[in-house]
Design an enzyme around this catalytic site. Structure first.
Site, PDB file in Angstrom:
ATOM      1  N   HIS A 123     123.955   1.231-129.202  1.00 35.66           N
ATOM      2  CA  HIS A 123     123.797   0.721-130.572  1.00 35.66           C
ATOM      3  C   HIS A 123     122.315   0.650-130.940  1.00 35.66           C
ATOM      4  O   HIS A 123     121.920   0.991-132.051  1.00 35.66           O
ATOM      5  CB  HIS A 123     124.390  -0.687-130.696  1.00 35.66           C
ATOM      6  CG  HIS A 123     125.856  -0.775-130.413  1.00 35.66           C
ATOM      7  ND1 HIS A 123     126.357  -1.370-129.282  1.00 35.66           N
ATOM      8  CD2 HIS A 123     126.935  -0.343-131.113  1.00 35.66           C
ATOM      9  CE1 HIS A 123     127.679  -1.324-129.301  1.00 35.66           C
ATOM     10  NE2 HIS A 123     128.063  -0.694-130.408  1.00 35.66           N
TER      11      HIS A 123
ATOM     12  N   GLU B  97     122.433  -0.615-125.445  1.00 38.64           N
ATOM     13  CA  GLU B  97     121.363   0.349-125.741  1.00 38.64           C
ATOM     14  C   GLU B  97     121.838   1.506-126.618  1.00 38.64           C
ATOM     15  O   GLU B  97     121.038   2.140-127.304  1.00 38.64           O
ATOM     16  CB  GLU B  97     120.755   0.879-124.438  1.00 38.64           C
ATOM     17  CG  GLU B  97     119.981  -0.171-123.665  1.00 38.64           C
ATOM     18  CD  GLU B  97     118.858  -0.793-124.489  1.00 38.64           C
ATOM     19  OE1 GLU B  97     118.027  -0.058-125.039  1.00 38.64           O
ATOM     20  OE2 GLU B  97     118.822  -2.044-124.595  1.00 38.64           O
TER      21      GLU B  97
ATOM     22  N   ARG C 246     133.169  -1.793-123.900  1.00 46.96           N
ATOM     23  CA  ARG C 246     134.282  -1.999-122.961  1.00 46.96           C
ATOM     24  C   ARG C 246     133.832  -2.002-121.508  1.00 46.96           C
ATOM     25  O   ARG C 246     134.575  -2.472-120.644  1.00 46.96           O
ATOM     26  CB  ARG C 246     135.327  -0.894-123.136  1.00 46.96           C
ATOM     27  CG  ARG C 246     136.090  -1.009-124.418  1.00 46.96           C
ATOM     28  CD  ARG C 246     136.920   0.233-124.656  1.00 46.96           C
ATOM     29  NE  ARG C 246     137.524   0.170-125.970  1.00 46.96           N
ATOM     30  CZ  ARG C 246     138.732  -0.333-126.209  1.00 46.96           C
ATOM     31  NH1 ARG C 246     139.460  -0.765-125.216  1.00 46.96           N
ATOM     32  NH2 ARG C 246     139.202  -0.382-127.431  1.00 46.96           N
TER      33      ARG C 246
ATOM     34  N   ASP D 155     131.580   8.628-129.937  1.00 50.20           N
ATOM     35  CA  ASP D 155     132.934   8.575-130.503  1.00 50.20           C
ATOM     36  C   ASP D 155     133.084   9.792-131.414  1.00 50.20           C
ATOM     37  O   ASP D 155     133.079   9.679-132.641  1.00 50.20           O
ATOM     38  CB  ASP D 155     133.127   7.259-131.257  1.00 50.20           C
ATOM     39  CG  ASP D 155     132.953   6.077-130.323  1.00 50.20           C
ATOM     40  OD1 ASP D 155     133.882   5.798-129.565  1.00 50.20           O
ATOM     41  OD2 ASP D 155     131.855   5.470-130.311  1.00 50.20           O
TER      42      ASP D 155
ATOM     43  N   GLN E 185     135.968  10.003-133.923  1.00 51.38           N
ATOM     44  CA  GLN E 185     135.745   9.014-134.991  1.00 51.38           C
ATOM     45  C   GLN E 185     134.724   9.545-136.010  1.00 51.38           C
ATOM     46  O   GLN E 185     134.912   9.441-137.224  1.00 51.38           O
ATOM     47  CB  GLN E 185     135.239   7.716-134.381  1.00 51.38           C
ATOM     48  CG  GLN E 185     134.645   6.741-135.372  1.00 51.38           C
ATOM     49  CD  GLN E 185     134.300   5.424-134.722  1.00 51.38           C
ATOM     50  OE1 GLN E 185     135.183   4.640-134.392  1.00 51.38           O
ATOM     51  NE2 GLN E 185     133.022   5.150-134.532  1.00 51.38           N
TER      52      GLN E 185
ATOM     53  N   LEU F 184     127.415   4.381-122.269  1.00 53.97           N
ATOM     54  CA  LEU F 184     127.449   2.948-122.566  1.00 53.97           C
ATOM     55  C   LEU F 184     128.560   2.670-123.562  1.00 53.97           C
ATOM     56  O   LEU F 184     128.785   3.437-124.500  1.00 53.97           O
ATOM     57  CB  LEU F 184     126.100   2.492-123.130  1.00 53.97           C
ATOM     58  CG  LEU F 184     124.901   2.669-122.206  1.00 53.97           C
ATOM     59  CD1 LEU F 184     123.665   2.016-122.809  1.00 53.97           C
ATOM     60  CD2 LEU F 184     125.162   2.098-120.808  1.00 53.97           C
TER      61      LEU F 184
ATOM     62  N   ALA G 298     129.012  -6.712-129.515  1.00 54.89           N
ATOM     63  CA  ALA G 298     128.833  -6.507-128.066  1.00 54.89           C
ATOM     64  C   ALA G 298     127.834  -5.360-127.889  1.00 54.89           C
ATOM     65  O   ALA G 298     128.106  -4.364-127.223  1.00 54.89           O
ATOM     66  CB  ALA G 298     130.152  -6.222-127.362  1.00 54.89           C
TER      67      ALA G 298
HETATM   68  P1  AMP Z   1     131.333   0.334-131.730  1.00 58.48           P
HETATM   69  O1  AMP Z   1     130.606  -0.972-131.756  1.00 58.48           O
HETATM   70  O2  AMP Z   1     131.892   0.679-130.388  1.00 58.48           O
HETATM   71  O3  AMP Z   1     132.322   0.466-132.853  1.00 58.48           O
HETATM   72  O4  AMP Z   1     130.233   1.448-131.990  1.00 58.48           O
HETATM   73  C1  AMP Z   1     129.395   1.401-133.107  1.00 58.48           C
HETATM   74  C2  AMP Z   1     128.591   2.667-133.165  1.00 58.48           C
HETATM   75  O5  AMP Z   1     127.814   2.803-131.979  1.00 58.48           O
HETATM   76  C3  AMP Z   1     129.476   3.923-133.258  1.00 58.48           C
HETATM   77  O6  AMP Z   1     128.880   4.843-134.162  1.00 58.48           O
HETATM   78  C4  AMP Z   1     129.450   4.434-131.843  1.00 58.48           C
HETATM   79  O7  AMP Z   1     129.668   5.838-131.752  1.00 58.48           O
HETATM   80  C5  AMP Z   1     128.020   4.084-131.431  1.00 58.48           C
HETATM   81  N1  AMP Z   1     127.919   4.049-129.969  1.00 58.48           N
HETATM   82  C6  AMP Z   1     128.708   3.384-129.103  1.00 58.48           C
HETATM   83  N2  AMP Z   1     128.351   3.643-127.830  1.00 58.48           N
HETATM   84  C7  AMP Z   1     127.303   4.496-127.895  1.00 58.48           C
HETATM   85  C8  AMP Z   1     126.485   5.150-126.913  1.00 58.48           C
HETATM   86  N3  AMP Z   1     126.669   4.987-125.603  1.00 58.48           N
HETATM   87  N4  AMP Z   1     125.496   5.976-127.360  1.00 58.48           N
HETATM   88  C9  AMP Z   1     125.285   6.163-128.688  1.00 58.48           C
HETATM   89  N5  AMP Z   1     126.024   5.585-129.665  1.00 58.48           N
HETATM   90  C10 AMP Z   1     127.023   4.761-129.273  1.00 58.48           C
END
Ligand code: AMP
Length: 288
Positions: free
Chosen positions: A37, A35, A190, A153, A156, A187, A32
């Protein structure tokens, strides 16, 4: 972009690249993609020869089965974004491929340390055990690399750093700034579950972080900084606040007083329209 579904093929392809002297930039995700990612992928593109991305919605880190079920999985959109962003290799394993016989996290909260029991760990028990387990398995399959994570995160990121140190993994962790929409909402995959109104209400998280930063700037104590964030968050009736606190960035402990030369972080979490959201900022309100 090459796609891989098995860990063995993934490892082989990346070993081949390393044997040619290429460096690997790895971006683990749950898909999902947005920007935020994309910013990690572009950062990896700038500093590594091969950009490797994984998409795996990790059941071990979801406490609530319906949250797992409702997690968005727009595969075609993700593949298009990855190709455009310069991804070379995409790993999309099935749950059986990742966990042939694992029902519970391999890494327990003893391994994750006290960090896993605070904030998100309180509200989502076992969450960080699941995160540490999947990231350890992905690092094992990916091999020596630079791995790019978002400050979005923040807890995390701290858990992953601690796990890499504890296990002595050959992975260099790179922290990247949080990407926000024009209203300041961080961003997140969710956010697609929020209505347009809900997104507007959720901008209160960012306003609360900025209020905390302003209070610190004006000489506020840690409890005054907490109160400034809470007050701003409570001004938005659609936001059900879980916590809004300033912590020491390294330990996640709440300071009694601010000290010179200690780094602090503002953390906030809560629900809007039944969707749990988190955000954070440096003590100056920035996303670095
Ligand atoms: P996720 O797909 O939510 O597990 O996130 C994958 C990676 O993308 C993790 O390292 C997150 O911290 C990073 N990430 C998610 N949202 C953002 C954001 N708004 N800005 C920068 N990195 C993000």
């Amino acid at each position: 972009m090459e796609r891989f579904e098995t860990g063995a093929q993934w490892r082989l392809a990346l070993d081949d690249a390393r044997s040619e002297g290429k460096t690997i930039g790895f971006v683990p995700t749950m898909g999902a993609l947005h920007e935020g990612h994309r910013s990690l992928i572009e950062r990896a593109r700038r500093s590594c020869d091969v950009v490797a991305v994984s998409i795996f919605v990790n059941p071990l880190q979801f406490g609530d089965p319906s949250d797992l079920e409702r997690y968005p999985r727009p595969v075609h959109h993700d593949e298009a974004l990855l190709s455009a962003a310069g991804c070379d290799a995409l790993f999309m394993p099935s749950v059986d491929e990742m966990y042939p016989d694992i029902k519970r996290p391999l890494i327990s909260h003893e391994g994750v340390g006290v960090l896993g029991d605070l904030f998100e760990g309180v509200d989502r028990p076992g969450h960080f055990d699941g995160v540490a387990t999947v990231v350890a398995l992905l690092f094992e399959l990916t091999g020596p690399c630079r791995a790019f994570f978002g400050n979005k995160d923040f807890q995390q990121l701290a858990v992953v750093r601690r796990m890499v140190d504890a296990l002595g993994l050959p992975v260099d962790i790179v922290a990247c700034p949080t990407i926000r929409d024009e209203g300041g909402l961080a961003l997140s995959s969710r956010n697609t579950r929020l209505s347009r109104e809900g997104r507007r209400h959720a901008t209160a998280f960012h306003r609360a972080l900025l209020a905390g930063a302003a209070c610190f700037e004006q000489g506020g104590t840690p409890s005054q900084v907490d109160d400034a964030m809470k007050q701003e968050a409570d001004a938005e009736p659609a936001l059900a606040l879980a916590y809004a606190v300033v912590v020491e960035a390294a330990s996640f402990l709440r300071p009694a007083l601010f000290e010179e030369a200690v780094e602090y972080r503002l953390l906030i979490a809560g629900e809007v329209e039944g969707v749990r959201l988190i955000d954070n900022a440096a003590i100056d309100g920035s996303d670095r």
